[in-house]
Design an enzyme around this catalytic site. Structure first.
Site, short mmCIF file in Angstrom:
data_model
loop_
_atom_site.label_atom_id
_atom_site.label_comp_id
_atom_site.label_asym_id
_atom_site.label_seq_id
_atom_site.Cartn_x
_atom_site.Cartn_y
_atom_site.Cartn_z
N ARG A 23 51.69 43.79 40.18
CA ARG A 23 51.20 42.44 39.96
C ARG A 23 51.73 41.50 41.04
O ARG A 23 52.78 41.75 41.64
CB ARG A 23 51.65 41.95 38.58
CG ARG A 23 51.02 42.70 37.41
CD ARG A 23 49.63 42.20 37.16
NE ARG A 23 48.99 42.92 36.05
CZ ARG A 23 47.88 42.51 35.45
NH1 ARG A 23 47.29 41.39 35.85
NH2 ARG A 23 47.34 43.21 34.47
N LYS A 79 43.27 51.57 36.74
CA LYS A 79 44.58 50.94 36.69
C LYS A 79 45.72 51.96 36.56
O LYS A 79 46.68 51.94 37.34
CB LYS A 79 44.66 49.98 35.50
CG LYS A 79 43.99 48.64 35.68
CD LYS A 79 44.05 47.86 34.37
CE LYS A 79 43.45 46.47 34.47
NZ LYS A 79 44.30 45.54 35.23
N HIS A 109 46.70 37.91 39.09
CA HIS A 109 45.79 38.86 39.75
C HIS A 109 45.56 38.46 41.19
O HIS A 109 45.59 37.28 41.56
CB HIS A 109 44.44 38.92 39.03
CG HIS A 109 44.36 39.97 37.97
ND1 HIS A 109 44.55 41.32 38.23
CD2 HIS A 109 44.11 39.89 36.64
CE1 HIS A 109 44.42 42.00 37.10
NE2 HIS A 109 44.17 41.15 36.13
N ARG A 149 42.12 34.07 36.57
CA ARG A 149 43.33 34.89 36.46
C ARG A 149 44.18 34.79 37.75
O ARG A 149 45.40 34.89 37.70
CB ARG A 149 42.96 36.33 36.18
CG ARG A 149 42.15 36.54 34.91
CD ARG A 149 42.96 36.32 33.66
NE ARG A 149 43.65 37.52 33.22
CZ ARG A 149 44.38 37.62 32.11
NH1 ARG A 149 44.54 36.57 31.33
NH2 ARG A 149 44.98 38.74 31.79
N GLY A 161 40.81 43.43 34.61
CA GLY A 161 39.97 43.69 33.43
C GLY A 161 39.00 42.57 33.15
O GLY A 161 37.83 42.82 32.83
N HIS A 162 39.44 41.33 33.26
CA HIS A 162 38.53 40.20 33.05
C HIS A 162 37.35 40.27 34.03
O HIS A 162 36.20 40.00 33.66
CB HIS A 162 39.28 38.87 33.25
CG HIS A 162 39.85 38.29 32.01
ND1 HIS A 162 40.98 38.78 31.40
CD2 HIS A 162 39.45 37.24 31.23
CE1 HIS A 162 41.26 38.07 30.32
NE2 HIS A 162 40.34 37.12 30.19
N HIS A 220 50.00 45.81 32.09
CA HIS A 220 49.19 46.90 32.65
C HIS A 220 48.99 46.63 34.13
O HIS A 220 49.07 45.47 34.56
CB HIS A 220 47.86 47.07 31.90
CG HIS A 220 47.07 45.82 31.72
ND1 HIS A 220 46.22 45.31 32.68
CD2 HIS A 220 46.99 44.95 30.68
CE1 HIS A 220 45.65 44.20 32.24
NE2 HIS A 220 46.10 43.95 31.03
#
Length: 484
Positions: free
Chosen positions: A313, A305, A438, A432, A372-373, A366
């Protein structure tokens, strides 16, 4: 010693960003949330340069000098430099570059994001008959670079927003591991969640959008009365809004143990006449694997990231689209998104072209790629597939009713442990996306990164056990069977 030497000799991965961070001086395609922006949401150049200097140096003192515009702090950029003494270090794992800002693939992903927002409140059980779902499937089918699952080259209402794996496309949209009671022994917890108010979205005006880019305070969430089983995209997005990092993997592990799901054939103690597994090759060990790979894989995600991709995003790119279509700032977006039916319908609904967000705060602070999920979900599902017999057919399967107030028996195709674990990982990633925070490729590539981390971790674990053990066997996301 062999395990230690293997890790010592792992090379640093050769990684390539998509070039957008340096291609556009105004940082149109780069993550800039929480830093100062002008009225069009373009980041202050001096602030971004300070941010880059900190990332390139790794000096903790420089991170304290990054200018912020509001209350929102950056989410742990120094974790990108963290190392572990167990499992692979983040810099040794590779990942593909995300789509470029001006590409057709990026346009198709952005169109899908608008369809996610438009269809948040449609029950999954009604996808086959809902006319707007059919329109979404038709538009995404026409976008040649769209990477979602297709049947005979087309996205269908049944495959819309589905995952890439065979298990992810079989049976109910939601995995059994997100519907069944959680056996938190001696307590059983129904998986009814507190979900957000339907038809209420956020960040649809220039003022709200800019405030969130500058990290200002945000409105409070509102909630529907009573609990609901996950029955639509808003519910799924709210689950991954409130869960802790490896919650879904931990709950799946508890369910599999409680239902006495058979272990993978390579696990040694099931053949012993005098011993049973516990600290190794038993419940304690499996819980340890799920929790440990979750945080290690997250470090691998943070490395990508912050230090490699810094992808913007969806809410940020949608802001570029809004100001392009309103004639205030021309940017090199692909023609497919400028002509999108989803974008047109969003303008009719909200009077602007911003991407409606399910969370008042929008995306976290971030960068977007990878999710991340998704990385955590990919790692947890991989170690669970390594420990349990993937082909075992789950009994007494269920699905949510259309109103989400109850679950009812599911009588369709057989559902296996491996298929529902793959589906679980994809559900977590897609939740997400439904929230607006995302991209599809964030989730797809994130799950792959989590899988790669978990496999490397299992290779090391195999060498540190004392039992007669040939290794962990599992089916990868691409369908190949391996022994670690």
């Amino acid at each position: 010693m062999e395990a230690a030497n293997n890790e010592r000799s792992r090379p640093v991965a050769e990684l390539t960003a998509n070039g957008d961070d340096s291609r556009y001086p105004a940082r149109w395609a780069s993550f800039t949330k929480s830093m100062p922006h002008n009225d069009l949401g373009e980041v202050d150049a001096a602030a971004y340069d300070t941010y880059l200097r900190a990332l390139r140096s790794g000096d903790p003192a420089l991170f304290e000098r990054i200018p912020l515009a509001g209350y929102l702090k950056l989410a742990d950029p120094q974790a990108a430099f963290a190392i572990d003494l167990v499992g692979p270090d983040a810099a040794t794992l590779g990942i593909a570059s995300p789509p470029r800002f001006s590409s057709a693939e990026q346009a198709s992903e952005l169109a899908e994001m608008y369809w996610h927002a438009l269809l948040r409140d449609v029950p999954f059980a009604e996808y086959a008959s809902d006319p707007l779902v059919g329109t979404a499937a038709s538009e995404l089918s026409a976008m040649s670079d769209f990477r979602g699952p297709k049947v005979e080259g087309k996205v269908t209402p049944e495959t819309l927003f589905r995952g890439q794996t065979a298990g992810g496309r079989r049976g109910p949209y939601i995995s059994q591991f997100l519907l069944r009671d959680i056996p938190l022994s001696p307590i059983r917890v129904p998986q009814k969640i507190r979900t957000a108010t339907p038809q209420r979205d956020y960040m649809t005006t220039p003022e709200d959008w800019l405030a969130m880019q500058n990290g200002q305070l945000f409105a409070a969430n509102t909630f529907e009365e009573g609990g609901r089983y996950i029955r639509n995209g808003r519910d799924l997005g709210e689950y991954v809004h409130r869960d802790f990092s490896y919650q879904a993997g931990l709950c799946a592990c508890m369910m599999l143990l409680k239902m006495s799901a058979p272990l993978d054939g390579g696990i040694p103690y099931q053949y012993s006449i005098t011993q049973g597994g516990f600290v190794t090759f038993g419940p304690s060990d499996i819980f340890h694997l799920v929790s440990t790979v979750a945080n290690g894989a997250l470090k691998a995600s943070w490395y990508q990231k912050w230090l490699v991709h810094r992808r913007a995003r969806p809410e940020e790119i949608a802001g570029r689209l809004h100001y392009h279509l309103s004639g205030k700032r021309e940017v090199p977006l692909h023609a497919d998104i400028l002509q999108s039916e989803a974008v047109r319908r969003t303008k009719e609904r909200t009077r602007n072209w911003f991407l409606p967000q399910a969370y008042p705060e929008g995306a976290p602070s971030h960068p977007s790629y990878p999710a991340g999920h998704a990385v955590i979900a990919g790692a947890c599902s991989t170690v669970l597939k390594a420990c349990f017999a993937e082909t075992w057919v789950l009994p007494n399967n269920v699905q949510a009713t259309r109103d989400g107030l109850a679950i009812e028996p599911y009588k369709g195709a057989e559902l296996t442990v491996g298929g529902e674990l793959d589906k679980l990982a994809e559900n977590i990633a897609t939740g997400r996306n439904f929230a607006g925070i995302h991209w599809r490729s964030d989730g797809v590539e994130g799950i792959k990164l989590g899988e790669a981390y978990a496999i490397a971790f299992l290779k090391e674990m195999k060498l540190t056990e004392s039992q007669f053990f040939h290794g962990f066997s599992l089916t990868k996301l691409d369908g190949t069977r391996i022994t670690v």
